[in-house]
Design a protein around this motif. Structure first.
Motif, mmCIF file in Angstrom:
data_model
loop_
_atom_site.group_PDB
_atom_site.id
_atom_site.type_symbol
_atom_site.label_atom_id
_atom_site.label_comp_id
_atom_site.label_asym_id
_atom_site.label_seq_id
_atom_site.Cartn_x
_atom_site.Cartn_y
_atom_site.Cartn_z
ATOM 1 N N SER A 22 30.437 55.487 -48.236
ATOM 2 C CA SER A 22 29.417 54.655 -47.614
ATOM 3 C C SER A 22 29.904 53.210 -47.583
ATOM 4 O O SER A 22 30.360 52.672 -48.589
ATOM 5 C CB SER A 22 28.108 54.748 -48.413
ATOM 6 N N GLY A 23 29.853 52.588 -46.409
ATOM 7 C CA GLY A 23 30.298 51.214 -46.268
ATOM 8 C C GLY A 23 31.694 51.069 -45.709
ATOM 9 O O GLY A 23 32.161 49.952 -45.469
ATOM 10 N N VAL A 24 32.378 52.202 -45.466
ATOM 11 C CA VAL A 24 33.765 52.130 -45.012
ATOM 12 C C VAL A 24 33.887 51.940 -43.498
ATOM 13 O O VAL A 24 34.946 51.589 -43.003
ATOM 14 C CB VAL A 24 34.535 53.392 -45.452
ATOM 15 N N GLY A 25 32.796 52.184 -42.766
ATOM 16 C CA GLY A 25 32.841 51.958 -41.326
ATOM 17 C C GLY A 25 32.323 53.103 -40.472
ATOM 18 O O GLY A 25 32.444 53.069 -39.251
ATOM 19 N N LYS A 26 31.727 54.119 -41.097
ATOM 20 C CA LYS A 26 31.233 55.264 -40.325
ATOM 21 C C LYS A 26 30.126 54.853 -39.358
ATOM 22 O O LYS A 26 30.135 55.241 -38.176
ATOM 23 C CB LYS A 26 30.734 56.362 -41.273
ATOM 24 N N THR A 27 29.197 54.061 -39.849
ATOM 25 C CA THR A 27 28.099 53.613 -38.993
ATOM 26 C C THR A 27 28.606 52.668 -37.910
ATOM 27 O O THR A 27 28.142 52.714 -36.764
ATOM 28 C CB THR A 27 27.008 52.923 -39.837
ATOM 29 N N HIS A 28 29.580 51.835 -38.255
ATOM 30 C CA HIS A 28 30.189 50.930 -37.271
ATOM 31 C C HIS A 28 30.814 51.740 -36.134
ATOM 32 O O HIS A 28 30.628 51.417 -34.949
ATOM 33 C CB HIS A 28 31.247 50.055 -37.948
#
Length: 278
Positions: A22-28
């Motif tokens: 979480s926070g690595v860029g999946k949502t981005h």
């Protein structure tokens, strides 16, 4: 079996599963692709909370409400109701249910209850991932050409080949590997905003024993929940990294978080992914 780059590039229907912390860029990445309305966005965490953990979440909230006699009476006679208003952008009900282990006076959960909730989350995550094929079919019926499965960071903890094979059969698994700078940012975020996390039971037990010994504690109930999350998070990163790599090696491909964050649009994202397929 991995999808060849040439086949993926020519496919009229792109189906992706995003793997990583979480926070690595999946949502981005999802948002860059989401600028094109032909993409259907499937959130594993949303499916977990809205479907498979919904009853457990509501039961937990009702139990807490009933600690207040007045509110308990209102709940029992249906004067008030409780609903789980989970959304793609607000998954706090799942996070709150998962909780943190440690001193109850500091908001922590007893180890037995914590492990029970962890087990429920694991089962829910596996079921949510096995639903991906069904949702791809539904999305195509609704007119979407492409599909993206934004999986939770704990997907690698399932150690379930049935789940991974099902995802590989229906999607290309893309592991977003955290660059060193990105890892430092993730650790700093966990330090300043410690959040509930999923842990494999054996890993958790080992780390608890180390933490208790280091701090000269006798019981888990003596642990400050937030302090434990801050301490264990870098260890969790190291624990998960080879698991992510193994899944990507067998079923998909790997892209670097730095390369991803340089992408400006969906075309550049697809070019990055296609170039990573071997």
């Amino acid at each position: 079996m991995k999808l060849p780059a040439k086949e993926f590039s020519k496919s009229k229907h792109k189906h992706l599963t995003l793997l990583g912390m979480s926070g690595v860029g999946k949502t981005h990445l999802s948002k860059l692709l989401g600028l094109d309305d032909k993409w259907y966005h499937y959130s594993g965490d949303y499916r977990i909370g809205a479907e498979y953990l919904n009853n457990a979440i509501l039961a937990n909230i009702k139990q807490q409400i009933k600690q207040d006699g007045c509110l308990a009476d209102l709940l029992d006679n249906d004067s008030i109701t409780v609903q789980n208003h989970i959304t793609f952008d607000n998954l706090s009900s799942v996070s709150s249910f998962l909780g943190k282990v440690g001193n109850p006076e500091l908001g922590g959960l007893p180890i037995g209850e914590f492990n029970r909730r962890q087990a429920l989350h694991r089962e829910a995550e596996a079921r949510a991932m096995l639903d991906v094929g069904e949702f791809i079919t539904k999305s195509q019926a609704q007119g979407y050409r492409h599909f993206i499965n934004d999986a939770g960071g704990s997907l690698c903890e399932l150690d379930d080949n049935k789940v991974y094979q099902s995802l590989a059969d229906n999607t290309l698994i893309v592991y977003i590997c955290a660059h060193e700078d990105n890892e430092s940012a993730l650790i700093e975020c966990a330090r300043t905003h410690p959040k509930p996390l999923y842990y494999q039971q054996n890993f958790l037990q080992q780390q608890l024993e180390i933490y208790l010994q280091e701090n000269q504690f006798s019981y888990v109930a003596q642990i400050d929940p937030d302090a434990f999350v801050r301490w264990i998070f870098p260890r969790l990163l190291r624990h998960r990294k080879p698991k992510y790599e193994a899944i990507a090696s067998q079923y998909g491909c790997t892209i670097d978080s730095i390369d991803l964050h340089q992408c400006q649009n969906s075309s550049e994202v697809m070019e990055l992914i296609t170039g990573a397929i071997r």
